[in-house]
Design an enzyme around this catalytic site. Structure first.
Site, PDB file in Angstrom:
ATOM      1  N   HIS A  11       0.832  -1.211   0.000  1.00 16.40           N
ATOM      2  CA  HIS A  11       0.000   0.000   0.000  1.00 16.40           C
ATOM      3  C   HIS A  11       0.866   1.259   0.000  1.00 16.40           C
ATOM      4  O   HIS A  11       1.299   1.731   1.043  1.00 16.40           O
ATOM      5  CB  HIS A  11      -0.916  -0.014   1.236  1.00 16.40           C
ATOM      6  CG  HIS A  11      -1.940   1.070   1.250  1.00 16.40           C
ATOM      7  ND1 HIS A  11      -3.292   0.844   1.431  1.00 16.40           N
ATOM      8  CD2 HIS A  11      -1.829   2.408   1.112  1.00 16.40           C
ATOM      9  CE1 HIS A  11      -3.948   1.982   1.411  1.00 16.40           C
ATOM     10  NE2 HIS A  11      -3.076   2.964   1.224  1.00 16.40           N
ATOM     11  N   HIS A  13       0.914   4.974  -2.368  1.00 18.75           N
ATOM     12  CA  HIS A  13       0.439   5.799  -3.493  1.00 18.75           C
ATOM     13  C   HIS A  13       1.663   6.367  -4.203  1.00 18.75           C
ATOM     14  O   HIS A  13       2.510   7.008  -3.556  1.00 18.75           O
ATOM     15  CB  HIS A  13      -0.436   6.934  -2.971  1.00 18.75           C
ATOM     16  CG  HIS A  13      -1.637   6.455  -2.215  1.00 18.75           C
ATOM     17  ND1 HIS A  13      -2.902   6.421  -2.768  1.00 18.75           N
ATOM     18  CD2 HIS A  13      -1.764   5.945  -0.966  1.00 18.75           C
ATOM     19  CE1 HIS A  13      -3.762   5.934  -1.875  1.00 18.75           C
ATOM     20  NE2 HIS A  13      -3.096   5.636  -0.776  1.00 18.75           N
ATOM     21  N   HIS A 189      -9.855   1.557   0.351  1.00 16.63           N
ATOM     22  CA  HIS A 189      -9.605   2.321   1.570  1.00 16.63           C
ATOM     23  C   HIS A 189     -10.894   2.357   2.394  1.00 16.63           C
ATOM     24  O   HIS A 189     -11.938   2.800   1.900  1.00 16.63           O
ATOM     25  CB  HIS A 189      -9.216   3.763   1.233  1.00 16.63           C
ATOM     26  CG  HIS A 189      -7.802   3.930   0.763  1.00 16.63           C
ATOM     27  ND1 HIS A 189      -7.353   3.404  -0.413  1.00 16.63           N
ATOM     28  CD2 HIS A 189      -6.745   4.579   1.328  1.00 16.63           C
ATOM     29  CE1 HIS A 189      -6.075   3.723  -0.562  1.00 16.63           C
ATOM     30  NE2 HIS A 189      -5.672   4.436   0.474  1.00 16.63           N
ATOM     31  N   GLU A 192     -10.403   4.211   7.865  1.00 16.31           N
ATOM     32  CA  GLU A 192      -9.246   5.081   8.122  1.00 16.31           C
ATOM     33  C   GLU A 192      -9.762   6.371   8.757  1.00 16.31           C
ATOM     34  O   GLU A 192      -9.585   6.607   9.949  1.00 16.31           O
ATOM     35  CB  GLU A 192      -8.486   5.370   6.812  1.00 16.31           C
ATOM     36  CG  GLU A 192      -7.286   6.303   7.005  1.00 16.31           C
ATOM     37  CD  GLU A 192      -6.711   6.840   5.682  1.00 16.31           C
ATOM     38  OE1 GLU A 192      -7.430   6.868   4.669  1.00 16.31           O
ATOM     39  OE2 GLU A 192      -5.538   7.282   5.699  1.00 16.31           O
ATOM     40  N   ASP A 270       2.051   4.003   2.867  1.00 16.66           N
ATOM     41  CA  ASP A 270       0.962   4.875   2.387  1.00 16.66           C
ATOM     42  C   ASP A 270       1.472   6.036   1.524  1.00 16.66           C
ATOM     43  O   ASP A 270       1.429   5.942   0.299  1.00 16.66           O
ATOM     44  CB  ASP A 270       0.138   5.383   3.572  1.00 16.66           C
ATOM     45  CG  ASP A 270      -1.286   5.746   3.202  1.00 16.66           C
ATOM     46  OD1 ASP A 270      -1.706   5.444   2.068  1.00 16.66           O
ATOM     47  OD2 ASP A 270      -1.999   6.312   4.053  1.00 16.66           O
ATOM     48  N   ASP A 271       1.895   7.130   2.128  1.00 18.78           N
ATOM     49  CA  ASP A 271       2.423   8.307   1.403  1.00 18.78           C
ATOM     50  C   ASP A 271       3.648   8.783   2.186  1.00 18.78           C
ATOM     51  O   ASP A 271       3.600   9.816   2.880  1.00 18.78           O
ATOM     52  CB  ASP A 271       1.376   9.429   1.369  1.00 18.78           C
ATOM     53  CG  ASP A 271       0.068   8.970   0.758  1.00 18.78           C
ATOM     54  OD1 ASP A 271      -0.028   8.927  -0.481  1.00 18.78           O
ATOM     55  OD2 ASP A 271      -0.851   8.626   1.529  1.00 18.78           O
TER      56      ASP A 271
END
Ligand code: ADE
Ligand code: ZN
Length: 322
Positions: A11, A13, A189, A192, A270-271
């Site tokens: 996961h 992005h 998603h 969250e 994630d990011d």
């Protein structure tokens, strides 16, 4: 110390992995003022909505096929440098369209980056096409149709990201039907920014193999049991959750509780630079903040390979590398 462990990430992005220095170079190249969103070497945001806005603005400084090849190769080189053998990157062909590059050129750039990284280090990577909730159901259906028609062997999954508080999962169910019919792996998603109901919606309306985050399932004992019984894999991103204040600190983060309840969990970033993290740090956190042993961390990695959206031969080869 987790530097010796093999790693897997399900996961992340792609544009969320853009290092601030690279984004600054890009902004200078195209004469774009990025200072409202990138200052003193760090991305600027203060809550989930402003994070999404920052993410979209940063994404806009990557404009050409070559920019996407560079972004992808750079991130995968970072991953392989810390012992990562497999990466799934969340990409948005719709974003390619919005910036005027076009979905095909966007994806081709990313695939070129994957090929270059694989040639240099052997790292295996796949793409998860995502729709963005805040661009509405029609745009998400467009993303699913694109992924379904692409017949690109590197595109193996479909996701729904973006503003979780917008609409309900049922509004996006058709997009997942299109992706499922095309044989793509499904992840979404949920749980969250929104609570347990959003994970319940995802299970009821999408029946995904995996859920992005899903951590707020911890608010319902019945739901945790349902996830464990179904074998649904959670792509847990602890550093992201703390940065976005989903939980106040690592001590209150439910990663260990979910695992102990029998839920299949994995760890991802994630990011990463947006959340002052990296896959390296997430593995260190698994050890230092959550107290997992090396064997337990290998188990998270193994779950990641078992849940990866790859063919059986690739899965076997990855398991053999563990
Ligand atoms: N897009 C990029 N990062 C995201 C996140 N953490 N949640 C939802 N959408 C996203
Ligand atoms: Zn995400």
């Amino acid at each position: 110390m987790t530097s010796h462990l093999r790693k897997v990430e399900l996961h992340c992005h792609l544009e969320g992995a853009a290092a601030p220095a690279l984004t600054l170079d890009q902004a200078r190249k195209y004469n774009i003022d990025i200072t409202p969103y990138l200052r003193d070497g760090a991305y600027v945001w203060h809550d989930f909505a402003s994070f999404l806005e920052c993410y979209d603005k940063v994404s806009e400084v990557y404009k050409t096929e070559g920019d996407y090849a560079l972004l992808t190769e750079t991130y995968l080189a970072e991953l392989s440098g810390i012992g990562t053998i497999y990466s799934e990157l969340i990409v948005s062909p719709d974003h390619g369209k919005r910036i005027g590059l076009g979905a095909d050129a966007y994806i081709e750039g990313v695939c070129e980056g994957i090929r270059r990284a694989k040639a240099k280090s052997g790292i295996e990577a796949r793409l998860i096409v995502t729709g963005e909730r805040h661009f509405g159901p029609e745009s998400v259906i467009g993303a699913a149709e694109y992924a379904a028609k692409a017949k690109n062997p590197l595109i193996t999954g479909f996701n729904l990201a973006g503003e979780e508080r917008m609409g309900r999962v049922a509004d996006y169910a058709r997009a997942f039907d299109i992706a499922r019919d095309a044989g793509l792996g499904l992840t979404i998603h949920a749980g969250e920014v929104c609570g347990a109901f959003s994970v319940e919606d995802a299970l009821n309306d999408v029946r995904p193999a995996r859920i992005g985050h899903g951590v707020r399932a911890i608010e319902s004992t019945d739901l945790v049991k349902r996830l464990a019984d179904l074998g649904t894999v959670l792509e847990v991103c602890p550093g992201s959750n703390i940065a976005l204040k989903v939980f106040p600190d690592f001590a209150s983060h439910p990663l260990r509780k979910l695992k102990e309840a029998g839920v299949r969990v994995t760890i991802s970033s994630d990011d990463p630079p947006f959340f002052h993290t990296s896959l390296k740090r997430e593995y260190e956190l698994a050890s230092d903040a959550f107290g997992f042993s090396d064997a337990e961390i290998d188990n998270l990695t193994r779950t990641g390979i078992e849940a990866a959206f790859v063919d059986d031969d690739t899965r076997r080869a990855l398991l053999a590398k563990l």
